[in-house]
Motif scaffolding. Sequence first.
Motif, short mmCIF file in Angstrom:
data_model
loop_
_atom_site.label_atom_id
_atom_site.label_comp_id
_atom_site.label_asym_id
_atom_site.label_seq_id
_atom_site.Cartn_x
_atom_site.Cartn_y
_atom_site.Cartn_z
N ASN A 5 0.83 -1.20 0.00
CA ASN A 5 0.00 0.00 0.00
C ASN A 5 0.87 1.26 0.00
O ASN A 5 0.57 2.23 -0.70
CB ASN A 5 -0.93 -0.02 1.21
CG ASN A 5 -2.03 1.01 1.10
OD1 ASN A 5 -2.34 1.49 0.02
ND2 ASN A 5 -2.63 1.33 2.22
N LYS A 8 2.32 1.85 -3.44
CA LYS A 8 1.33 2.41 -4.36
C LYS A 8 1.18 3.92 -4.15
O LYS A 8 1.07 4.68 -5.10
CB LYS A 8 -0.02 1.72 -4.19
CG LYS A 8 -0.06 0.32 -4.74
CD LYS A 8 -1.43 -0.29 -4.54
CE LYS A 8 -1.46 -1.71 -5.05
NZ LYS A 8 -2.78 -2.33 -4.86
N LYS A 9 1.19 4.33 -2.89
CA LYS A 9 1.07 5.76 -2.59
C LYS A 9 2.30 6.52 -3.07
O LYS A 9 2.18 7.63 -3.59
CB LYS A 9 0.87 5.97 -1.09
CG LYS A 9 -0.50 5.56 -0.63
CD LYS A 9 -0.69 5.84 0.84
CE LYS A 9 -2.08 5.43 1.27
NZ LYS A 9 -2.34 5.75 2.67
N PHE A 12 2.06 6.87 -6.85
CA PHE A 12 1.07 7.89 -7.18
C PHE A 12 1.64 9.29 -6.98
O PHE A 12 1.51 10.16 -7.84
CB PHE A 12 -0.19 7.70 -6.33
CG PHE A 12 -1.26 8.70 -6.60
CD1 PHE A 12 -2.02 8.62 -7.75
CD2 PHE A 12 -1.52 9.72 -5.70
CE1 PHE A 12 -3.02 9.55 -8.01
CE2 PHE A 12 -2.51 10.65 -5.94
CZ PHE A 12 -3.27 10.56 -7.10
N GLY A 13 2.31 9.49 -5.86
CA GLY A 13 2.93 10.79 -5.58
C GLY A 13 4.00 11.15 -6.59
O GLY A 13 4.10 12.29 -7.04
N TRP A 58 -5.24 5.08 -11.77
CA TRP A 58 -5.69 5.06 -10.39
C TRP A 58 -7.16 5.40 -10.18
O TRP A 58 -7.79 4.86 -9.28
CB TRP A 58 -4.84 6.02 -9.55
CG TRP A 58 -3.49 5.48 -9.26
CD1 TRP A 58 -3.18 4.52 -8.35
CD2 TRP A 58 -2.26 5.86 -9.86
NE1 TRP A 58 -1.84 4.27 -8.37
CE2 TRP A 58 -1.24 5.08 -9.28
CE3 TRP A 58 -1.91 6.77 -10.85
CZ2 TRP A 58 0.09 5.20 -9.65
CZ3 TRP A 58 -0.59 6.89 -11.21
CH2 TRP A 58 0.39 6.11 -10.61
#
Length: 70
Positions: A5, A8-9, A12-13, A58
């Motif tokens: 998790n 994934k963050k 994305f960032g 996303w």
Amino acid sequence: MSTENAAKKVRFGLAMALGVIVPGMLKYVLTQSGYGLLGSVIFYTGYLSAAVVIWYVWIRPLELTGSSGA
């Protein structure tokens, strides 16, 4: 928070940051070199591309439905 998790963050960032920073820096360099129009085109194209990729990877897969009972 799991490691997957968190990864994934971070991805994305990074995608969001790169979608703004890289085209922004290219625009700055090209504008300073006298190619303002080309810099603007590259910035807007890069920014829009990043927005589309973020939406496609996303946001699109999210199932945004309300409750079925009313």
